[in-house]
Design a protein around this motif. Sequence first.
Motif, short mmCIF file in Angstrom:
data_model
loop_
_atom_site.label_atom_id
_atom_site.label_comp_id
_atom_site.label_asym_id
_atom_site.label_seq_id
_atom_site.Cartn_x
_atom_site.Cartn_y
_atom_site.Cartn_z
N SER A 151 -15.34 -26.26 25.72
CA SER A 151 -15.68 -25.03 24.99
C SER A 151 -15.44 -25.20 23.50
CB SER A 151 -14.84 -23.86 25.53
OG SER A 151 -15.11 -22.69 24.82
N ARG A 152 -14.30 -25.84 23.14
CA ARG A 152 -14.03 -26.08 21.71
C ARG A 152 -15.09 -26.99 21.10
NH1 ARG A 152 -8.63 -26.18 23.63
NH2 ARG A 152 -8.70 -28.43 23.83
N LEU A 195 -11.10 -21.10 37.91
CA LEU A 195 -10.18 -20.61 36.89
C LEU A 195 -10.15 -21.57 35.70
CD1 LEU A 195 -7.19 -19.33 39.05
CD2 LEU A 195 -9.00 -18.00 37.98
N GLN A 196 -10.14 -21.02 34.50
CA GLN A 196 -10.08 -21.84 33.29
C GLN A 196 -8.91 -21.45 32.40
OE1 GLN A 196 -13.87 -21.79 31.34
NE2 GLN A 196 -14.95 -22.72 33.04
N ASP A 197 -8.01 -20.63 32.92
CA ASP A 197 -6.83 -20.23 32.16
C ASP A 197 -5.60 -20.81 32.84
OD1 ASP A 197 -5.48 -18.52 30.11
OD2 ASP A 197 -4.63 -17.65 31.92
N ASP A 198 -4.85 -21.67 32.13
CA ASP A 198 -3.72 -22.35 32.76
C ASP A 198 -2.60 -21.38 33.13
OD1 ASP A 198 -3.25 -21.82 30.14
OD2 ASP A 198 -2.79 -23.87 29.54
N HIS A 199 -2.43 -20.27 32.39
CA HIS A 199 -1.41 -19.29 32.76
C HIS A 199 -1.74 -18.64 34.11
CE1 HIS A 199 -0.49 -19.74 28.49
NE2 HIS A 199 0.67 -19.17 28.73
N THR A 200 -3.00 -18.30 34.32
CA THR A 200 -3.40 -17.70 35.60
C THR A 200 -3.22 -18.70 36.73
OG1 THR A 200 -5.03 -16.37 34.39
CG2 THR A 200 -5.28 -16.52 36.78
N ILE A 201 -3.57 -19.96 36.49
CA ILE A 201 -3.39 -20.99 37.52
C ILE A 201 -1.91 -21.11 37.90
CG2 ILE A 201 -3.55 -23.47 37.93
CD1 ILE A 201 -6.07 -23.46 36.19
#
Length: 478
Positions: free
Chosen positions: A231-232, A130-136
């Motif tokens: 990514s940035r 996972l790379q989305d902190d909201h999903t984590i």
Amino acid sequence: MSRFWQYILALLFLSLITGILFVLRDVLETTLIALLYLIPLGIITARWGLVPGVASAVATFFAFNYFFIRPYYSLAVHRPTDVVILIIFLVVAIVISQLVGSAQAGLAAATARERETTQLYELSISLTGLQDDHTIAQILAKQIKAVTYSEYVELSVKGTQPFICKLPDDGEVDRLPDFVIPIEAARGTLGEIRIWRTSLDITSNEKRLLRTFASQGALALERAWLAQAESRARVLEESDQLKSVILSSVSHELRTPLSTIKAAASSLRSGEVNWDSPASTDLIAAIDDEADHLNMLVGNLLDMSRIESGVLKPKREWNILPEIIGSVLARMKNQTTEHKLDILVPENLPLIPVDYVQMEQVFTNLISNSLKYAPANTIVCIRAQVLDDMVHVQLRNQGPQVPPEDMDRIFDKFYRITAADRVTGTGLGLSICKGIIEAHGGRIWAENVPDGLAFNFTVPLTLDGVRSPILPMDTESE
């Protein structure tokens, strides 16, 4: 089950066994009764633990003495043999209770560790990749709520964009949380977990498990933030590379027409060329052609910029496709003199809902690309037909075929298959076509054909759900 009810049930079970043995007291020997009493003690210890087992052993000792050791219904013992039997019975009962209790406690601990390991494994699998902190945060809150049977769970996450994850989403509790766990990592506190419960207090095992969950969540958040930072950085690197490509391509393409214009203008200004001579006409034509070339280059750059920023919105109106093609060919008549054009567009083709100017740009870029790569005196064919709810246009030339590995990339910005020093161009024409066609809701692709290369694109024949009208056929009046 509470400890009180465990004692009550153990006492009732011993009373039942005592009643059965009391009925058989006259036919059973005292030592056999003592051995039979050990069976319920083992069952009670295995079922409810060590403490109820030891308490049951003491109660059994007095019951055995009171009901089965003479004189009956008294705790007094007259025979030394009975005293020895009672002492041995008490010791054996307590030892058996301790052994069974220890085994039962070990089994319970092993079961708890297995359950914790399974829960940690499930959490780790859920957080992997996972790379989305909201999903984590959502997965972590869901897992904590399921494990602790909590009424309400809240996760506050820090970082560049702090946020709070609640479970349930519409829940809210007007009291302080029952348990708070910080989400800590090596570089500091990343957030906090707050738990509200309505049942019993959180046990030490649950606290240890929650701290492990918090550690897993901290690792996942750090991994996600590092991936986002990478990514940035990659985007910035690609942006720098793109700027370099733009500067290199534009400077190369601008130099040739500017040099031509400068040379022609200098010759005319020097007075060495008579204004009435054919040479002056050629110089003026060269200035005009190269100025058009410069105008096209700047226009392509501006169009690409508008496509990238999403500003280029088509003004879709009902238009006649042959009219658009005719307008483009009339404007490019000087460039098409070395090729033969074959236009196969039905006269009864329905109106197409497109932006007239943008569609002219598409045909201009595709025809210009074909003329640039196809050998002289070859055929450039434009064909159009209706397929279901789309109009399919194919622009075919007899130029070189494209290697399969490059077929999907020829519509990318600044992508050039041929060396830039042999064929002019910025590599923007096809990418502009792709942006315009996709803005119209269509699709564009290229394919190798037996005698060359073909560009294909489709455009919907409906505008706001309305199908295009059919053009009336021209009829001659007698």
